[in-house]
Structures are given as C-alpha cells and as structure tokens.
Write a protein that holds these residues in place. Structure first.
Motif, mmCIF file in Angstrom:
data_model
loop_
_atom_site.group_PDB
_atom_site.id
_atom_site.type_symbol
_atom_site.label_atom_id
_atom_site.label_comp_id
_atom_site.label_asym_id
_atom_site.label_seq_id
_atom_site.Cartn_x
_atom_site.Cartn_y
_atom_site.Cartn_z
ATOM 1 N N SER A 8 0.388 -1.339 -0.699
ATOM 2 C CA SER A 8 0.063 -0.002 -0.469
ATOM 3 C C SER A 8 0.790 1.145 0.157
ATOM 4 O O SER A 8 0.399 2.131 0.541
ATOM 5 C CB SER A 8 -0.660 -0.225 1.144
ATOM 6 O OG SER A 8 -1.638 -0.825 1.467
ATOM 7 N N GLN A 10 2.519 5.171 -1.007
ATOM 8 C CA GLN A 10 1.754 5.885 -1.850
ATOM 9 C C GLN A 10 3.375 7.315 -2.139
ATOM 10 O O GLN A 10 4.014 6.519 -1.610
ATOM 11 C CB GLN A 10 1.122 7.026 -1.318
ATOM 12 C CG GLN A 10 -0.421 6.031 -0.506
ATOM 13 C CD GLN A 10 -0.615 5.738 -1.609
ATOM 14 O OE1 GLN A 10 -0.862 6.147 -2.487
ATOM 15 N NE2 GLN A 10 -1.894 4.358 -2.231
ATOM 16 N N GLU A 32 2.780 -0.602 -4.141
ATOM 17 C CA GLU A 32 1.554 0.044 -4.645
ATOM 18 C C GLU A 32 0.537 -0.620 -4.311
ATOM 19 O O GLU A 32 -0.728 0.181 -3.243
ATOM 20 C CB GLU A 32 1.194 0.998 -6.113
ATOM 21 C CG GLU A 32 2.007 1.758 -5.755
ATOM 22 C CD GLU A 32 2.095 2.766 -7.642
ATOM 23 O OE1 GLU A 32 0.276 2.420 -8.055
ATOM 24 O OE2 GLU A 32 2.606 3.265 -7.924
ATOM 25 N N PHE A 269 -7.783 6.178 -0.141
ATOM 26 C CA PHE A 269 -6.245 5.722 -0.692
ATOM 27 C C PHE A 269 -5.821 5.511 -2.182
ATOM 28 O O PHE A 269 -5.114 5.028 -2.645
ATOM 29 C CB PHE A 269 -5.023 4.531 0.534
ATOM 30 C CG PHE A 269 -5.811 5.424 1.855
ATOM 31 C CD1 PHE A 269 -4.796 6.421 2.084
ATOM 32 C CD2 PHE A 269 -5.587 4.171 2.231
ATOM 33 C CE1 PHE A 269 -4.814 6.344 3.256
ATOM 34 C CE2 PHE A 269 -5.595 4.424 4.150
ATOM 35 C CZ PHE A 269 -5.154 5.552 4.008
ATOM 36 N N ARG A 270 -7.528 5.783 -3.189
ATOM 37 C CA ARG A 270 -7.269 5.354 -4.700
ATOM 38 C C ARG A 270 -8.115 6.386 -5.244
ATOM 39 O O ARG A 270 -8.934 6.735 -4.110
ATOM 40 C CB ARG A 270 -7.729 3.327 -4.806
ATOM 41 C CG ARG A 270 -7.360 3.199 -4.206
ATOM 42 C CD ARG A 270 -8.123 1.900 -4.268
ATOM 43 N NE ARG A 270 -6.765 0.216 -3.966
ATOM 44 C CZ ARG A 270 -7.598 -0.355 -2.676
ATOM 45 N NH1 ARG A 270 -8.083 0.093 -1.958
ATOM 46 N NH2 ARG A 270 -6.260 -1.648 -2.436
#
Length: 333
Positions: A8, A10, A32, A269-270
């Motif tokens: 995950s 970023q 990612e 987070f997308r």
C-alpha cells in the motif's frame, strides 16, 4: 541488510521512508498494491513486511508470508485490528506498530472537520466561487460554552480536549482508563449514557476492538442530545453507518464528520474519480448536506509522516535483529 516489502505504498511513503532509511541497513521494496493472499508473493525474499491500515493480515495472508520466510510485520500505523495476532504468534511472526505519532495532527483534523461542517465552510467556498454570497443555509453554532464528549482520552483524545478547552467548551469524557491529565484540563468522566445525552459534539478517539465495534449503534444514537454532531477520526467500525444514516434522516443526529469509514478498504487511498462507486451506503452518506467525509487523512502532516517512518524503521531494526522492541504487540496486548 534487512529486506522489507512495503505494501500500500504511496508516493509520500516512498519520500518519507527513503529519507528516514538513509544510513540504515534496511532495503525497502515499495509495492502500491494492498497486501492480500494474491499479492503476498511480492514479499518473496523479504525479512519483513511493512503494512498499513487497509492491508489484509489474517491467518491466510500470514501463512503465505511465513512460507516465504518473512519473520516480522511492521505496521506503520497505530491500529492493529487487521492483524490475526493468534496466527502471527503461532507462525512465529513478530508484530510491531507505531503506537502514537503526532497526536496533534489527528486532533487538529478532528477540529477542522467540525469547524468546516458546523460553519458550512465547504458549502460557502463553492457558493462564492459561483458568485453566490447568500448566507441562508450556512447557519452554524458558537462552540464556546458547548459540551463536547470525548470517547477515548488517550494521547489523541487529550490533544483534542486541549483544543476544545481553548474554544471554551465544557469537556465530558469516557474511557476505561481515566487520565488525570483530562481532569486537570477541567474534564469530567461520566457514563457513556450521560455523555451521549449531554454532548453537543461527540468525538471518537478509541481503538477498534471487539468491545468497541459499533459502539455508536442504533441504541447509542437514540440517546443522543437531539442535533448533536458526531466526529470520527479513529476507526470506521466504531460507527454503525446504517444506523447513522437513519439518525440523520430523523434529524436526531445533527451532523456527521468522518475521516474513516467501516468499508473504506476498497475506497480510500485510491483515485476513483472515473469509477462508479458501487457502495450504496457510502453513496447514501454523500447525499446529506450535513455529512462531511475525508479519506483517512487525519495523520497526513509532514511531522506525523516523519515520526511514523522513523519509529517504523526503528521497529524493523529491532525485530530484524531479534532485539527487544517496545512497540511489539501480542494477543495479550
């Protein structure tokens, strides 16, 4: 050299962790994708895994990691409700977290949510951009003299209490472990029932556990002071969203501001700006003018990210070398 697979990841994770890792014997591999049974293969050859709040760390994933030789899990967050601790211990996987980081960052975001929602700043911003300077529909309340209920008075709860005290608010608190610092601020510990009945604003600052899941449910919402505003910057599962929607519809709940959502894993987070979001409950929330949602950004300050990276890397070094780690978590807590 310790090899760690970060899931995950970023762009800001790359920046702050790369800076904090300078001079350390740690090689970071940034991925990612979220950690799932399918993506666990990306940890092949790694000593450890660095995971975030929406990564999956149940028994199935942990077993897949252990088979590949992963020895430890370093969480770059405070919560660990997504970790199967019993399975981790059975597999010999050490788990550590960042127990507290810049509590003021989350506290300030909670206040930002409240102030924005209460004074309709987001709506006023859009109106002015369109040349509409009418005030009708933007009426708020003065916070001075209002009662604020804090469920959870740990470091973040206390930081939030200090800010509310500066606004001239009366403070009520509920916590399994009362804090002298809270009472020193002038706060009063009361039962949850009394807190819900007397508070104009309720702010949640407690972890998600079996005991706290849906602590704000239909029964709790029915006890609210009519028109109270609820703020949640902790964990989405603390609030029964369906029940909150029902309370909004009856006007019992006067406003809802959340930085977390119980089904956020597939959303936050997308970038979904070009997608159709098929979460009907989330979509229903967005139709209310008195609901404000941000995408889990309460922690998102430069100071907090720096601290998260440094503490996580300290944990990785300790776990990787088999040394005592003060931030290690276990099934016993």
């Amino acid at each position: 050299m310790l090899r760690v697979a970060m899931f995950s990841a970023q762009p800001y994770d790359r920046r702050f962790f790369t800076e904090a890792a300078a001079g350390r014997e740690i090689a970071l591999q940034f991925h990612e994708v979220t950690l799932t049974p399918d993506s666990a293969v990306l940890a092949h050859g790694a000593d450890g895994v660095c995971a975030f709040v929406n990564d999956r760390l149940d028994a199935e994933v942990l077993e897949a990691l252990a088979v590949q030789g992963v020895r430890f899990i370093a969480l770059r967050c405070a919560g660990f409700n997504n970790v199967g601790l019993a399975a981790a211990e059975r597999l010999g996987l050490a788990v550590a977290r960042v127990p507290a980081y810049s509590p003021e960052a989350v506290a300030e975001h909670a206040l930002a949510l409240l102030l924005t929602l209460n004074r309709r700043i987001h709506r006023a911003f859009n109106r002015v951009r369109e040349g509409n300077f009418m005030l009708e529909g933007l009426l708020g309340m003065t916070l001075a003299g209002k009662t604020v209920g804090l469920i959870g008075t740990g470091r973040i709860g206390l930081a939030t209490a200090r800010i509310f005290r500066g606004f001239g608010c009366r403070l009520l608190g509920e916590d399994r472990y009362p804090s002298e610092a809270f009472t020193t601020l002038g706060g009063e510990y009361v039962s949850r029932e009394r807190l819900l009945a007397e508070s104009d604003v309720i702010s949640l600052h407690c972890p998600l556990t079996d005991d706290t899941r849906y602590l704000i449910d239909e029964a709790a919402l029915s006890r609210l002071k009519p028109g109270a505003i609820l703020i949640n910057t902790s964990r989405g599962g603390l609030v029964d969203t369906r029940a909150a929607i029902a309370a909004l519809k009856t006007r019992r709940l006067g406003g809802l501001a959340i930085d977390v959502y119980e089904q956020e894993t597939s959303l936050f987070f997308r970038d979904h700006s070009s997608d159709i979001i098929d979460d009907d409950i989330f979509q229903r929330l967005t139709t209310f003018p008195n609901v404000l949602i941000t995408g889990h950004q309460g922690f998102f300050t430069a100071e907090a990210l720096t601290e998260i990276a440094e503490v996580t890397l300290d944990n990785i070094e300790a776990l990787g070398r088999g040394e005592p780690c003060p931030n290690r978590v276990s099934q016993e807590g």
